[in-house]
Motif scaffolding. Sequence first.
Motif, PDB file in Angstrom:
ATOM      1  N   GLY A  73       0.649   1.049  -9.754  1.00  0.00           N
ATOM      2  CA  GLY A  73       0.033  -0.218 -10.124  1.00  0.00           C
ATOM      3  C   GLY A  73       1.047  -1.201 -10.667  1.00  0.00           C
ATOM      4  N   PRO A 102      -4.069   1.087  -8.343  1.00  0.00           N
ATOM      5  CA  PRO A 102      -4.530   0.902  -6.965  1.00  0.00           C
ATOM      6  C   PRO A 102      -5.787   1.710  -6.674  1.00  0.00           C
ATOM      7  N   GLU A 103      -6.529   1.257  -5.680  1.00  0.00           N
ATOM      8  CA  GLU A 103      -7.708   2.004  -5.238  1.00  0.00           C
ATOM      9  C   GLU A 103      -7.251   3.318  -4.612  1.00  0.00           C
ATOM     10  N   SER A 113       0.850  -1.894  -5.975  1.00  0.00           N
ATOM     11  CA  SER A 113       0.128  -1.221  -4.899  1.00  0.00           C
ATOM     12  C   SER A 113      -1.368  -1.502  -5.026  1.00  0.00           C
ATOM     13  N   SER A 114      -1.987  -1.939  -3.920  1.00  0.00           N
ATOM     14  CA  SER A 114      -3.425  -2.232  -3.934  1.00  0.00           C
ATOM     15  C   SER A 114      -4.250  -1.011  -3.535  1.00  0.00           C
ATOM     16  N   THR A 115      -3.676  -0.150  -2.696  1.00  0.00           N
ATOM     17  CA  THR A 115      -4.376   1.042  -2.212  1.00  0.00           C
ATOM     18  C   THR A 115      -3.392   2.206  -2.151  1.00  0.00           C
ATOM     19  N   HIS A 116      -3.840   3.380  -2.604  1.00  0.00           N
ATOM     20  CA  HIS A 116      -2.977   4.557  -2.583  1.00  0.00           C
ATOM     21  C   HIS A 116      -3.687   5.692  -1.853  1.00  0.00           C
ATOM     22  N   ARG A 132      -3.800  -2.464 -13.705  1.00  0.00           N
ATOM     23  CA  ARG A 132      -4.320  -2.629 -12.345  1.00  0.00           C
ATOM     24  C   ARG A 132      -3.876  -1.454 -11.477  1.00  0.00           C
ATOM     25  N   VAL A 143       0.870  -1.173   0.000  1.00  0.00           N
ATOM     26  CA  VAL A 143       0.000   0.000   0.000  1.00  0.00           C
ATOM     27  C   VAL A 143       0.908   1.224   0.000  1.00  0.00           C
ATOM     28  N   GLN A 199      -1.043   6.766  -9.795  1.00  0.00           N
ATOM     29  CA  GLN A 199      -1.689   5.458  -9.746  1.00  0.00           C
ATOM     30  C   GLN A 199      -1.122   4.455 -10.741  1.00  0.00           C
TER      31      GLN A 199
END
Length: 323
Positions: A50, A171-172, A54-57, A169, A34, A46
Amino acid sequence: MAKVFVFCEFSGDNLKKGSLELLTAVKKAGQDLVTGALGPGSDQLQKVLGFYGSSTHYCNTSEDLGNYNSETYCHLVTQMIKESGASVVLSSSSLLGRDLFPRVAARLDTGVISDCTELNLDGENIQVRRPLYSGKCSAAVEFKNSPFPIVLMRPNQLPVETPTESSDRAPELRPLEKSETPLRTLIKEVVQGTSEKLDLTEANIIVSGGRGMGGPENFKVLEELAAALGATVGASRAVVDAGWVPHNMQVGQTGKTVAPTLYIACGISGAIQHLAGMSGSKVIVAINKDPEAPIFQKATYGVVGDVFEVVPKLTEEFKKILA
C-alpha cells in the motif's frame, strides 16, 4: 498512464530488494500499480505494498507454493497478469524470474527481456537497456509485435524508497485458486544452505576470492573480512571448479551476476568471464600481488600486495571503525 504488474519475491515478512526497487520505480513514475506474490505469507504484504501505491494484490498462500514449481507458478502468474489487465510486467531477474517468465511469456504470446540494468517508465512507453558481450557494451531494447513487455531487472540497479510507516490504503486482496491439472513435476525436498548471509545477487557488499587464495582453508581470511563488513563471500570460477567452495558462491558469466555497492576482489586475476558477472558493481577494490592483473583495469581502487597481509589489516581497521 500505464497499468504495471510487479511480481514480488519475499522472504519471511520482507520483500526482497529487487522487488522493492521495482515498486519504487513504479511509484516514482506515477503509474497504476498492481502486484502479485505466491506462497505462505503472500497475503501479509498488503501494508508495505500500500505504501508503494498498489491498488490490487493477487496471491495464493498454499503451503506447497513455499517451494518454487515452474508449472504451478506459471499457471498462477499467467492468471494474475490476465486478470490485472496490465500493459507492463516487471520482475526481478533472479533465478526464479529467469526460469518463470519465459514460460509465462510463451503462454501470453508476448516478449520478455531479462537482465536489464536501466529502466524508464513513461506512460505506455517503456525503455530498457541490457548489457551485451560480457558487459563490453549495452543495447537499448524495445518491444515490437508484443501485446505488452515483460521486463526482468537485474537487482541492485535502481534506488529503493524504504517505507517509513504503514500505509492506511492497503490494496484489494485477490486470492487465486490453483489449477487441478496433475503436475508433471513434484518438489520432493529442498535443502537449505547453512549460510545466514544474503544471496550474492542481493548482497550490498561482496568479498570474493580467486586462485590467489591458495586453498580452501584460506577462505576463512575472507570470511573474517566479510563478517566485519556484513558482507557475503563469493568466488571465481577457477576456485569453484577446483572444489574449494560450492557453486552457489560463483560470480561470473557461468555463475551469478552481481551488482553490489562494494565488490572486493582478493587474489582474482580478472578473466573476462568473471568481469562479466561483477562489472556492474558501483565500487570495485582489487587486491592482487601481480600489478599487471587485468582486474586492475576494471577496479576503482587497486592494492598491489599479498592478500594474506592486506586483508587481515583491512579486517582489523574495519572492526575499529564499525565497532
